[in-house]
Write a protein that holds these residues in place. Structure first.
Motif, mmCIF file in Angstrom:
data_model
loop_
_atom_site.group_PDB
_atom_site.id
_atom_site.type_symbol
_atom_site.label_atom_id
_atom_site.label_comp_id
_atom_site.label_asym_id
_atom_site.label_seq_id
_atom_site.Cartn_x
_atom_site.Cartn_y
_atom_site.Cartn_z
ATOM 1 N N LYS A 200 -7.892 3.160 -2.447
ATOM 2 C CA LYS A 200 -8.685 4.144 -3.180
ATOM 3 C C LYS A 200 -8.279 5.554 -2.788
ATOM 4 C CE LYS A 200 -13.410 5.115 -4.645
ATOM 5 N NZ LYS A 200 -14.837 4.729 -4.515
ATOM 6 N N GLN A 201 -7.969 5.741 -1.524
ATOM 7 C CA GLN A 201 -7.533 7.052 -1.057
ATOM 8 C C GLN A 201 -6.225 7.469 -1.731
ATOM 9 O OE1 GLN A 201 -4.785 7.936 1.049
ATOM 10 N NE2 GLN A 201 -5.434 10.090 1.214
ATOM 11 N N ARG A 202 -5.438 6.508 -2.168
ATOM 12 C CA ARG A 202 -4.153 6.789 -2.810
ATOM 13 C C ARG A 202 -4.259 6.835 -4.335
ATOM 14 N NH1 ARG A 202 -0.168 6.020 1.190
ATOM 15 N NH2 ARG A 202 1.524 5.855 -0.330
ATOM 16 N N GLY A 203 -5.474 6.676 -4.858
ATOM 17 C CA GLY A 203 -5.659 6.774 -6.299
ATOM 18 C C GLY A 203 -5.446 5.480 -7.054
ATOM 19 N N VAL A 204 -5.429 4.351 -6.344
ATOM 20 C CA VAL A 204 -5.249 3.058 -6.990
ATOM 21 C C VAL A 204 -6.547 2.647 -7.683
ATOM 22 C CG1 VAL A 204 -4.734 0.611 -6.595
ATOM 23 C CG2 VAL A 204 -3.466 2.391 -5.367
ATOM 24 N N ARG A 205 -6.432 2.029 -8.853
ATOM 25 C CA ARG A 205 -7.594 1.790 -9.719
ATOM 26 C C ARG A 205 -8.227 0.416 -9.559
ATOM 27 N NH1 ARG A 205 -5.114 4.891 -15.067
ATOM 28 N NH2 ARG A 205 -5.270 6.997 -14.138
ATOM 29 N N VAL B 132 0.836 -1.202 0.000
ATOM 30 C CA VAL B 132 0.000 0.000 0.000
ATOM 31 C C VAL B 132 0.872 1.254 0.000
ATOM 32 C CG1 VAL B 132 -1.680 1.344 1.330
ATOM 33 C CG2 VAL B 132 -1.968 -1.131 1.090
ATOM 34 N N GLU B 133 1.944 1.230 0.759
ATOM 35 C CA GLU B 133 2.844 2.385 0.834
ATOM 36 C C GLU B 133 3.492 2.693 -0.506
ATOM 37 O OE1 GLU B 133 6.449 3.923 3.749
ATOM 38 O OE2 GLU B 133 6.272 1.774 3.315
ATOM 39 N N GLN B 134 3.660 1.673 -1.349
ATOM 40 C CA GLN B 134 4.318 1.853 -2.639
ATOM 41 C C GLN B 134 3.343 2.229 -3.750
ATOM 42 O OE1 GLN B 134 7.604 1.828 -2.552
ATOM 43 N NE2 GLN B 134 7.369 1.319 -0.375
ATOM 44 N N CYS B 135 2.059 2.267 -3.451
ATOM 45 C CA CYS B 135 1.038 2.541 -4.465
ATOM 46 C C CYS B 135 0.744 4.026 -4.551
ATOM 47 C CB CYS B 135 -0.258 1.806 -4.120
ATOM 48 S SG CYS B 135 -0.160 0.020 -4.324
ATOM 49 N N GLY B 136 0.416 4.471 -5.769
ATOM 50 C CA GLY B 136 0.066 5.867 -5.984
ATOM 51 C C GLY B 136 -0.980 6.012 -7.069
ATOM 52 N N GLU B 137 -1.241 7.226 -7.440
ATOM 53 C CA GLU B 137 -2.252 7.553 -8.438
ATOM 54 C C GLU B 137 -1.998 6.794 -9.738
ATOM 55 O OE1 GLU B 137 -5.635 9.164 -9.842
ATOM 56 O OE2 GLU B 137 -4.836 9.725 -7.874
ATOM 57 N N GLY B 138 -3.037 6.100 -10.204
ATOM 58 C CA GLY B 138 -2.952 5.403 -11.478
ATOM 59 C C GLY B 138 -2.393 4.003 -11.425
ATOM 60 N N ASP B 139 -2.041 3.542 -10.220
ATOM 61 C CA ASP B 139 -1.514 2.180 -10.094
ATOM 62 C C ASP B 139 -2.654 1.163 -9.997
ATOM 63 O OD1 ASP B 139 1.185 2.835 -10.166
ATOM 64 O OD2 ASP B 139 1.312 3.134 -7.998
#
Length: 237
Positions: free
Chosen positions: A103-108, A72-79
């Motif tokens: 979802k809060q981090r922008g993961v799809r 989760v820490e490595q995830c960002g917008e668009g991942d």
């Protein structure tokens, strides 16, 4: 099980991902020469949803979701999270709480050849998931694994930063270096299919449009009337 968490891997560009998101999994798979499909076991938790994103990969011990927490820490917008295990597992490794954080981090979305749970909640919150199993069976957080390393699902290698396209038909991976070319070929295939669709609407047959009559002849397939076939076989058919 020792492991590694790789940070900041190279990724396909957002423009390439957005272009590939326009096309269905079947179109992209065919455009790439029928490669990249992550097998037929991955089924969507929702319907009428298509997503594309850059892969953040997770290799976990079966029945253990510790490395998803690390991912989760490595995830960002668009991942898009891609999770597999070192041996087959159907446990519900992923649910609504993970989806909330991602979802809060922008993961799809998530793709996993293990199990998910909280399926109703995932649909309600609009977080797409593709999995090989659904199970209420919980997991532990006790064994190391890896994040952002190459993993294998359905016989296909998924590397961090590759493009994942997922819809009702399944999931396909596009190597990050070939994303632009795959998008170009997918666009060309879609244009060709549009022309074929128009021809079919006008009454043309696939046998003629694809030149398949010669193929039938080459394979020795014959046309016979019903009476001819009855005489040939000696009985009605």
């Amino acid at each position: 099980m020792p492991g590694v968490i790789v940070t900041d891997p190279p990724k396909a560009t957002r423009e390439e991902v957005a272009e590939l998101a326009r096309y269905g999994v079947a179109t992209v798979h065919e455009a790439m020469g029928r490669t990249g499909l992550l097998g037929s076991r991955l089924r969507p938790n929702q319907q009428d949803t298509r997503v594309a994103g850059t892969a953040v990969t997770v290799l976990s011990w079966p029945g253990d979701n510790l490395m998803i927490h690390a991912a989760v820490e490595q995830c960002g917008e668009g991942d898009l999270l891609v999770v597999t295990t070192t041996s087959p597992s159907t446990d519900g490794m992923f649910g609504e709480l993970f989806a909330t954080a991602l979802k809060q981090r922008g993961v799809r979305g998530i793709v996993t050849n293990a199990g998910i749970r909280d399926t109703s909640e995932l649909r309600e919150m609009g977080f797409p998931a593709w999995s090989a199993a659904v199970s209420a069976q919980g997991t532990v957080k006790a064994t190391g694994g890896s994040v952002n390393v190459p993993v294998v699902i359905g016989g296909e290698i998924v590397r961090p930063g590759d493009v994942i396209v997922a819809d009702d038909d399944g999931v396909v991976v596009v190597p990050r270096e070939g994303a632009a070319e795959a998008a170009r070929k997918s666009r060309a295939r879609e244009e060709k299919e549009a022309a074929t669709r128009a021809a079919f609407l006008e009454g043309q047959l696939g046998l003629d449009r694809y030149g398949l009559r010669d193929t039938l002849t080459r394979l020795g397939v014959e046309y016979r009337t019903y009476d001819e076939q009855t005489k040939h076989t000696g009985a009605g058919s």
